[in-house]
Design a protein around this motif. Sequence first.
Motif, PDB file in Angstrom:
ATOM      1  N   VAL A  20      30.742   6.907  15.618  1.00 11.67           N
ATOM      2  CA  VAL A  20      30.510   8.056  16.494  1.00 11.67           C
ATOM      3  C   VAL A  20      30.995   9.343  15.816  1.00 11.67           C
ATOM      4  O   VAL A  20      30.289  10.358  15.800  1.00 11.67           O
ATOM      5  CB  VAL A  20      31.216   7.842  17.861  1.00 11.67           C
ATOM      6  CG1 VAL A  20      31.307   9.144  18.644  1.00 11.67           C
ATOM      7  CG2 VAL A  20      30.479   6.782  18.668  1.00 11.67           C
ATOM      8  N   GLN A  21      32.192   9.293  15.217  1.00 16.12           N
ATOM      9  CA  GLN A  21      32.749  10.473  14.545  1.00 16.12           C
ATOM     10  C   GLN A  21      31.854  10.942  13.403  1.00 16.12           C
ATOM     11  O   GLN A  21      31.622  12.143  13.240  1.00 16.12           O
ATOM     12  CB  GLN A  21      34.151  10.174  14.003  1.00 16.12           C
ATOM     13  CG  GLN A  21      35.220  10.088  15.070  1.00 16.12           C
ATOM     14  CD  GLN A  21      36.567   9.599  14.530  1.00 16.12           C
ATOM     15  OE1 GLN A  21      36.667   9.192  13.372  1.00 16.12           O
ATOM     16  NE2 GLN A  21      37.585   9.632  15.365  1.00 16.12           N
ATOM     17  N   LYS A  22      31.369  10.007  12.585  1.00 14.71           N
ATOM     18  CA  LYS A  22      30.531  10.379  11.437  1.00 14.71           C
ATOM     19  C   LYS A  22      29.229  11.036  11.877  1.00 14.71           C
ATOM     20  O   LYS A  22      28.811  12.045  11.305  1.00 14.71           O
ATOM     21  CB  LYS A  22      30.221   9.156  10.575  1.00 14.71           C
ATOM     22  CG  LYS A  22      31.365   8.752   9.671  1.00 14.71           C
ATOM     23  CD  LYS A  22      30.797   8.146   8.392  1.00 14.71           C
ATOM     24  CE  LYS A  22      31.863   7.871   7.380  1.00 14.71           C
ATOM     25  NZ  LYS A  22      32.068   8.980   6.450  1.00 14.71           N
ATOM     26  N   PHE A  30      23.058  11.762  19.507  1.00 10.89           N
ATOM     27  CA  PHE A  30      23.040  10.334  19.823  1.00 10.89           C
ATOM     28  C   PHE A  30      23.488  10.128  21.258  1.00 10.89           C
ATOM     29  O   PHE A  30      24.082  11.011  21.877  1.00 10.89           O
ATOM     30  CB  PHE A  30      23.935   9.535  18.866  1.00 10.89           C
ATOM     31  CG  PHE A  30      25.392   9.928  18.920  1.00 10.89           C
ATOM     32  CD1 PHE A  30      26.258   9.331  19.829  1.00 10.89           C
ATOM     33  CD2 PHE A  30      25.885  10.898  18.068  1.00 10.89           C
ATOM     34  CE1 PHE A  30      27.596   9.709  19.887  1.00 10.89           C
ATOM     35  CE2 PHE A  30      27.217  11.276  18.108  1.00 10.89           C
ATOM     36  CZ  PHE A  30      28.073  10.676  19.027  1.00 10.89           C
ATOM     37  N   THR A  31      23.194   8.942  21.756  1.00 12.84           N
ATOM     38  CA  THR A  31      23.655   8.531  23.071  1.00 12.84           C
ATOM     39  C   THR A  31      24.610   7.377  22.852  1.00 12.84           C
ATOM     40  O   THR A  31      24.305   6.442  22.107  1.00 12.84           O
ATOM     41  CB  THR A  31      22.469   8.059  23.945  1.00 12.84           C
ATOM     42  OG1 THR A  31      21.539   9.133  24.055  1.00 12.84           O
ATOM     43  CG2 THR A  31      22.937   7.627  25.319  1.00 12.84           C
ATOM     44  N   SER A  66      24.613  -3.705  13.106  1.00 12.58           N
ATOM     45  CA  SER A  66      25.861  -3.834  13.854  1.00 12.58           C
ATOM     46  C   SER A  66      27.030  -3.748  12.885  1.00 12.58           C
ATOM     47  O   SER A  66      26.896  -4.043  11.695  1.00 12.58           O
ATOM     48  CB  SER A  66      25.904  -5.150  14.635  1.00 12.58           C
ATOM     49  OG  SER A  66      26.199  -6.230  13.787  1.00 12.58           O
ATOM     50  N   GLY A  67      28.172  -3.344  13.421  1.00 15.13           N
ATOM     51  CA  GLY A  67      29.375  -3.212  12.625  1.00 15.13           C
ATOM     52  C   GLY A  67      29.470  -1.842  11.969  1.00 15.13           C
ATOM     53  O   GLY A  67      28.516  -1.067  11.971  1.00 15.13           O
ATOM     54  N   LEU A  68      30.650  -1.554  11.427  1.00 16.42           N
ATOM     55  CA  LEU A  68      30.857  -0.294  10.721  1.00 16.42           C
ATOM     56  C   LEU A  68      30.176  -0.397   9.359  1.00 16.42           C
ATOM     57  O   LEU A  68      30.551  -1.227   8.539  1.00 16.42           O
ATOM     58  CB  LEU A  68      32.356  -0.018  10.566  1.00 16.42           C
ATOM     59  CG  LEU A  68      32.733   1.256   9.796  1.00 16.42           C
ATOM     60  CD1 LEU A  68      32.134   2.483  10.464  1.00 16.42           C
ATOM     61  CD2 LEU A  68      34.244   1.379   9.701  1.00 16.42           C
ATOM     62  N   ASN A  69      29.156   0.428   9.151  1.00 19.03           N
ATOM     63  CA  ASN A  69      28.368   0.344   7.926  1.00 19.03           C
ATOM     64  C   ASN A  69      28.116   1.760   7.393  1.00 19.03           C
ATOM     65  O   ASN A  69      27.106   2.386   7.734  1.00 19.03           O
ATOM     66  CB  ASN A  69      27.047  -0.386   8.205  1.00 19.03           C
ATOM     67  CG  ASN A  69      26.274  -0.676   6.948  1.00 19.03           C
ATOM     68  OD1 ASN A  69      26.208   0.132   6.039  1.00 19.03           O
ATOM     69  ND2 ASN A  69      25.660  -1.846   6.904  1.00 19.03           N
ATOM     70  N   ILE A  73      25.027   4.428   8.024  1.00 16.29           N
ATOM     71  CA  ILE A  73      25.286   5.688   8.731  1.00 16.29           C
ATOM     72  C   ILE A  73      24.695   6.844   7.924  1.00 16.29           C
ATOM     73  O   ILE A  73      24.008   7.706   8.467  1.00 16.29           O
ATOM     74  CB  ILE A  73      26.799   5.890   8.980  1.00 16.29           C
ATOM     75  CG1 ILE A  73      27.323   4.835   9.966  1.00 16.29           C
ATOM     76  CG2 ILE A  73      27.072   7.305   9.507  1.00 16.29           C
ATOM     77  CD1 ILE A  73      28.836   4.779  10.080  1.00 16.29           C
ATOM     78  N   GLU A  74      24.928   6.837   6.614  1.00 18.21           N
ATOM     79  CA  GLU A  74      24.377   7.889   5.752  1.00 18.21           C
ATOM     80  C   GLU A  74      22.846   7.852   5.754  1.00 18.21           C
ATOM     81  O   GLU A  74      22.200   8.893   5.783  1.00 18.21           O
ATOM     82  CB  GLU A  74      24.913   7.751   4.317  1.00 18.21           C
ATOM     83  CG  GLU A  74      26.398   8.023   4.192  1.00 18.21           C
ATOM     84  CD  GLU A  74      26.808   9.414   4.699  1.00 18.21           C
ATOM     85  OE1 GLU A  74      26.077  10.390   4.432  1.00 18.21           O
ATOM     86  OE2 GLU A  74      27.854   9.524   5.351  1.00 18.21           O
ATOM     87  N   ARG A  75      22.279   6.657   5.718  1.00 19.94           N
ATOM     88  CA  ARG A  75      20.813   6.523   5.782  1.00 19.94           C
ATOM     89  C   ARG A  75      20.280   7.094   7.093  1.00 19.94           C
ATOM     90  O   ARG A  75      19.251   7.772   7.113  1.00 19.94           O
ATOM     91  CB  ARG A  75      20.393   5.055   5.680  1.00 19.94           C
ATOM     92  CG  ARG A  75      20.298   4.534   4.259  1.00 19.94           C
ATOM     93  CD  ARG A  75      19.808   3.084   4.214  1.00 19.94           C
ATOM     94  NE  ARG A  75      18.508   2.932   4.871  1.00 19.94           N
ATOM     95  CZ  ARG A  75      18.135   1.841   5.560  1.00 19.94           C
ATOM     96  NH1 ARG A  75      18.948   0.817   5.690  1.00 19.94           N
ATOM     97  NH2 ARG A  75      16.951   1.773   6.100  1.00 19.94           N
TER      98      ARG A  75
END
Length: 86
Positions: A20-22, A30-31, A66-69, A73-75
């Motif tokens: 969410v922060q990124k 985003f929702t 799913s998961g922190l990726n 996120i950059e994509r």
Amino acid sequence: MNMAITIYTKPGCFGCRKTVQKLAAAGIPFTEVDLTQVPAALEYVTEELGYSQAPVVVVDDQFHWSGLNPANIERAIAYVSQEVSG
């Protein structure tokens, strides 16, 4: 085309918070949906998408994870930025 990223999160989830922060820092709209509050959302990510780990990020029907990726996120940031400016 209206891009609407949805992030399915759980309270106290480190990866959820970082994702969410990124996206927020990049100015990407985003929702956020709390999986503990919305049973239909939990059913969607587990039954439809097959994920068992939060966060679940859905950019579109073909692009979700799913998961922190950080790479995804950059994509997603690049993809949405391209859609918005294009």
